[in-house]
Enzyme design. Sequence first.
Site, PDB file in Angstrom:
ATOM      1  N   LYS A  13      34.629   7.136  10.219  1.00 43.73           N
ATOM      2  CA  LYS A  13      34.540   7.802  11.517  1.00 43.73           C
ATOM      3  C   LYS A  13      33.093   8.214  11.836  1.00 43.73           C
ATOM      4  CE  LYS A  13      38.814   7.441  12.751  1.00 43.73           C
ATOM      5  NZ  LYS A  13      39.212   6.582  13.911  1.00 43.73           N
ATOM      6  N   GLY A  21      36.564   7.934   2.503  1.00 39.02           N
ATOM      7  CA  GLY A  21      36.521   6.688   3.261  1.00 39.02           C
ATOM      8  C   GLY A  21      36.697   6.915   4.748  1.00 39.02           C
ATOM      9  N   TYR A  22      37.631   7.782   5.094  1.00 36.32           N
ATOM     10  CA  TYR A  22      37.893   8.095   6.494  1.00 36.32           C
ATOM     11  C   TYR A  22      36.677   8.774   7.127  1.00 36.32           C
ATOM     12  CZ  TYR A  22      40.478   9.866  10.567  1.00 36.32           C
ATOM     13  OH  TYR A  22      40.915  10.145  11.845  1.00 36.32           O
ATOM     14  N   ALA A  23      36.088   9.742   6.428  1.00 35.69           N
ATOM     15  CA  ALA A  23      34.912  10.431   6.955  1.00 35.69           C
ATOM     16  C   ALA A  23      33.755   9.449   7.154  1.00 35.69           C
ATOM     17  CB  ALA A  23      34.497  11.561   6.021  1.00 35.69           C
ATOM     18  N   VAL A  30      39.038  12.873   1.887  1.00 38.15           N
ATOM     19  CA  VAL A  30      39.151  11.654   2.703  1.00 38.15           C
ATOM     20  C   VAL A  30      37.764  11.015   2.864  1.00 38.15           C
ATOM     21  CG1 VAL A  30      41.265  12.205   3.953  1.00 38.15           C
ATOM     22  CG2 VAL A  30      39.092  13.127   4.770  1.00 38.15           C
TER      23      VAL A  30
END
Length: 253
Positions: free
Chosen positions: A162, A157-159, A155
Site C-alpha cells: 500500500k 507485505g500489505y504495508a 502486516v
Amino acid sequence: MSASPFDLTGRTAVVTGASRGIGLGMAEALAAAGADVIAVASSPLPEGSAVERAVTAHGRRFVGRHADFADLDAVAALGDELAGLDVDILVNNAGTIERAPAVEHPLESWKRVIDVDLTSHFVLTQKVAAPMLARRDGRVIFTASLLSFQGGITVPGYAAAKSGIAGLTRALSNEWIGQGVTVNAIAPGYIATDNTQALQDDPDRSRSILERIPAGRWGRAEDLGGATVFLASAAAAYVSGIILPVDGGWLAR
C-alpha cells in the site's frame, strides 16, 4: 442548463475486487452516478450477484469478469481484453491481506500480497490506460490504505504494497496528467468488511481502533462512494497524484 460535473452518464467503469465490501460500494456509487460497470472478481460472478443487482438497480449496463490477481499472466490477459472496451474509468481495488509477525512472516505470503496488491495493479493499468492516453481522456483510481501513511502491525507485505500504491499513484500521475488521464488513490480508514474481520473480532484491538476514530464508528463500504465518484468525474479534471483519506478523521488525530 449544463449537466452536473459529477454525472457519469455514458462512461464505462472497471472496478476490480467488486464482488463485496469496498469494491461493491464503489461499483454501486459509480452506477448511481450514471456509469456502466464492468465488475471484476477473483472468481466467476454468479448470475444475480450482489454487484450485478446493485448496478442494474440503477438502470446501468453490467458486465462481469474474473481473474486471479496473483496470476500476473491472467491479469495481463484481462487487461488486453479491457483495453478494447473503451474504458473511461479504472478502479484498482482488488486486494488481499495476510497477517503474521514480521520475523515469522512467510516469504510466500509476502510475495502473494505484493503481487495481488501492487504488481497486478501496475500490469492492469498499463494495459487499460494505453487507449485512455491515446484519446487523452481517462481516470485511474487506486485503493490505497491508512498503511500508505503508517506501518500497521503484523502486516509487513500489505504495508509495503500500500505504500507502493501511493508511490505508483504519484509516478503515473506525473507521466499521464499532461495527456488527460488523472491518477489518484483513495485511502480507506477502518472499514467494516471481511478484510478487517479479525480486527473487529478482537475486543482489545477493536476498542482501541474505535477510540481513535473521531467519527466514533467504523466506516462502511458506502462511505467510499462519494470520493470514488468525485475522482472519476469531470469535477476532478484538475486533481491528480493525490492519496485521499476517507477515514473518519483517523489521520488527523
